[in-house]
Design a protein around this motif. Structure first.
Motif, PDB file in Angstrom:
ATOM      1  N   ILE A 166       0.834  -1.197   0.000  1.00 20.23           N
ATOM      2  CA  ILE A 166       0.000   0.000   0.000  1.00 20.23           C
ATOM      3  C   ILE A 166       0.873   1.253   0.000  1.00 20.23           C
ATOM      4  O   ILE A 166       0.638   2.204  -0.759  1.00 20.23           O
ATOM      5  CB  ILE A 166      -0.942   0.003   1.220  1.00 20.23           C
ATOM      6  CG1 ILE A 166      -1.948  -1.149   1.120  1.00 20.23           C
ATOM      7  CG2 ILE A 166      -1.670   1.336   1.354  1.00 20.23           C
ATOM      8  CD1 ILE A 166      -2.759  -1.356   2.380  1.00 20.23           C
ATOM      9  N   ARG A 167       1.895   1.257   0.834  1.00 18.27           N
ATOM     10  CA  ARG A 167       2.770   2.424   0.935  1.00 18.27           C
ATOM     11  C   ARG A 167       3.478   2.723  -0.380  1.00 18.27           C
ATOM     12  O   ARG A 167       3.691   3.892  -0.732  1.00 18.27           O
ATOM     13  CB  ARG A 167       3.814   2.193   2.033  1.00 18.27           C
ATOM     14  CG  ARG A 167       3.256   2.252   3.449  1.00 18.27           C
ATOM     15  CD  ARG A 167       4.336   1.914   4.459  1.00 18.27           C
ATOM     16  NE  ARG A 167       3.839   2.002   5.825  1.00 18.27           N
ATOM     17  CZ  ARG A 167       4.534   1.624   6.898  1.00 18.27           C
ATOM     18  NH1 ARG A 167       5.763   1.138   6.757  1.00 18.27           N
ATOM     19  NH2 ARG A 167       4.009   1.737   8.108  1.00 18.27           N
ATOM     20  N   SER A 168       3.862   1.670  -1.090  1.00 17.79           N
ATOM     21  CA  SER A 168       4.610   1.853  -2.341  1.00 17.79           C
ATOM     22  C   SER A 168       3.711   2.014  -3.558  1.00 17.79           C
ATOM     23  O   SER A 168       4.201   2.212  -4.668  1.00 17.79           O
ATOM     24  CB  SER A 168       5.567   0.674  -2.564  1.00 17.79           C
ATOM     25  OG  SER A 168       4.829  -0.534  -2.717  1.00 17.79           O
ATOM     26  N   GLY A 169       2.400   1.888  -3.359  1.00 16.34           N
ATOM     27  CA  GLY A 169       1.477   2.004  -4.475  1.00 16.34           C
ATOM     28  C   GLY A 169       1.454   0.778  -5.370  1.00 16.34           C
ATOM     29  O   GLY A 169       0.985   0.844  -6.509  1.00 16.34           O
ATOM     30  N   CYS A 170       1.923  -0.342  -4.852  1.00 16.30           N
ATOM     31  CA  CYS A 170       1.966  -1.588  -5.621  1.00 16.30           C
ATOM     32  C   CYS A 170       0.551  -2.170  -5.736  1.00 16.30           C
ATOM     33  O   CYS A 170      -0.190  -2.206  -4.757  1.00 16.30           O
ATOM     34  CB  CYS A 170       2.896  -2.578  -4.931  1.00 16.30           C
ATOM     35  SG  CYS A 170       2.937  -4.208  -5.668  1.00 16.30           S
ATOM     36  N   THR A 171       0.199  -2.630  -6.931  1.00 14.38           N
ATOM     37  CA  THR A 171      -1.162  -3.154  -7.138  1.00 14.38           C
ATOM     38  C   THR A 171      -1.199  -4.645  -7.416  1.00 14.38           C
ATOM     39  O   THR A 171      -2.270  -5.199  -7.671  1.00 14.38           O
ATOM     40  CB  THR A 171      -1.842  -2.426  -8.311  1.00 14.38           C
ATOM     41  OG1 THR A 171      -1.068  -2.625  -9.505  1.00 14.38           O
ATOM     42  CG2 THR A 171      -1.980  -0.938  -8.023  1.00 14.38           C
TER      43      THR A 171
END
Length: 237
Positions: A166-171
């Motif tokens: 979530i912090r890294s914007g990984c989907t």
């Protein structure tokens, strides 16, 4: 070779001398182990101890390298110092292999994930739960070890698994863990935690592409040495 010292052998047949003359690649695993052990015990040479040790682990260097140091030092002819020497050598080998890992690995098959993780698992005698975070090109941008030593998968919480994604914007992520027994066949708990994390990922808009269970080829009835929930179509899309 029981009752015979390595020094009793002709000079050109001694493991250390053969290593210098022919190179380490020409030696068998027991010969290489004998060089590390240096000495045997009363009635048994270092070569004999090394051969018995290798046989105890079914002629598998992988199994020997995964043995806890406390277990090794109980083997007749080793003790604390020699067991520590072997543990240090195996750890150096693991770190050398990890240095060879490319900075970015493209995930195109479960086999690639399994091999990648075998180089990353630090405690093969314990269960490690990993999260591989991927970019839009399915390249690994981070490998996070979430837990070590858990036997109850229900204690793996979604907040720990997805926090850094979530912090890294990984989907998209791949979750994975190892079975210290070597048999990668999934348990009911493995299936349950997979379903739970897949569902949690959907709520967070993070796709769980696969759950890989890492084992050893010789302990796997299929011979693959890993199990892929994705390949087995056990992940709900």
């Amino acid at each position: 070779m029981d009752g015979m010292l390595i020094s009793d052998l002709p000079a050109d047949e001694r493991p250390r001398e053969r290593c210098v003359r022919l190179g380490a690649a020409a030696l068998s695993v027991p010969e290489l182990l004998a060089i590390l052990l240096r000495t045997g015990v009363k009635g048994s040479s270092a070569m004999t101890v090394a051969t018995r040790l290798f046989q105890k682990y079914h002629g598998s260097l992988e199994q020997l390298a995964a043995a806890p140091v406390g277990e090794l030092q109980q083997f007749q002819g080793l003790g604390k110092a020699k067991a520590a020497t072997l543990e240090a050598v195996f750890e150096l080998a693991r770190r050398l292999r990890r240095e060879a890992i490319p900075e970015q690995v493209s995930v195109t098959s479960p086999e690639i994930v399994a091999e990648f993780l075998r180089l990353r698992i630090l405690h093969p005698e314990q269960e490690e739960f990993h999260v591989l975070m991927l970019n839009t090109k399915n390249q690994v941008i981070n490998d996070e070890c979430v837990t070590v030593g858990l036997t109850d998968r229900s204690l793996v919480h979604a907040r720990e698994v997805f926090r850094n994604a979530i912090r890294s914007g990984c989907t998209r992520v791949i979750i994975a863990h190892n079975h210290p027994s070597g048999d990668p066949r999934p348990s009911r708990e493995d299936k349950a935690i997979t379903d739970t994390l897949v569902a949690a990922g959907k709520l967070l808009d993070i796709q769980v592409l696969d759950h890989i269970v890492i084992g050893r080829k010789e302990a796997d009835p299929t011979g693959y040495g890993f199990f892929s929930f994705g390949r087995a179509k056990m992940i709900e899309k």
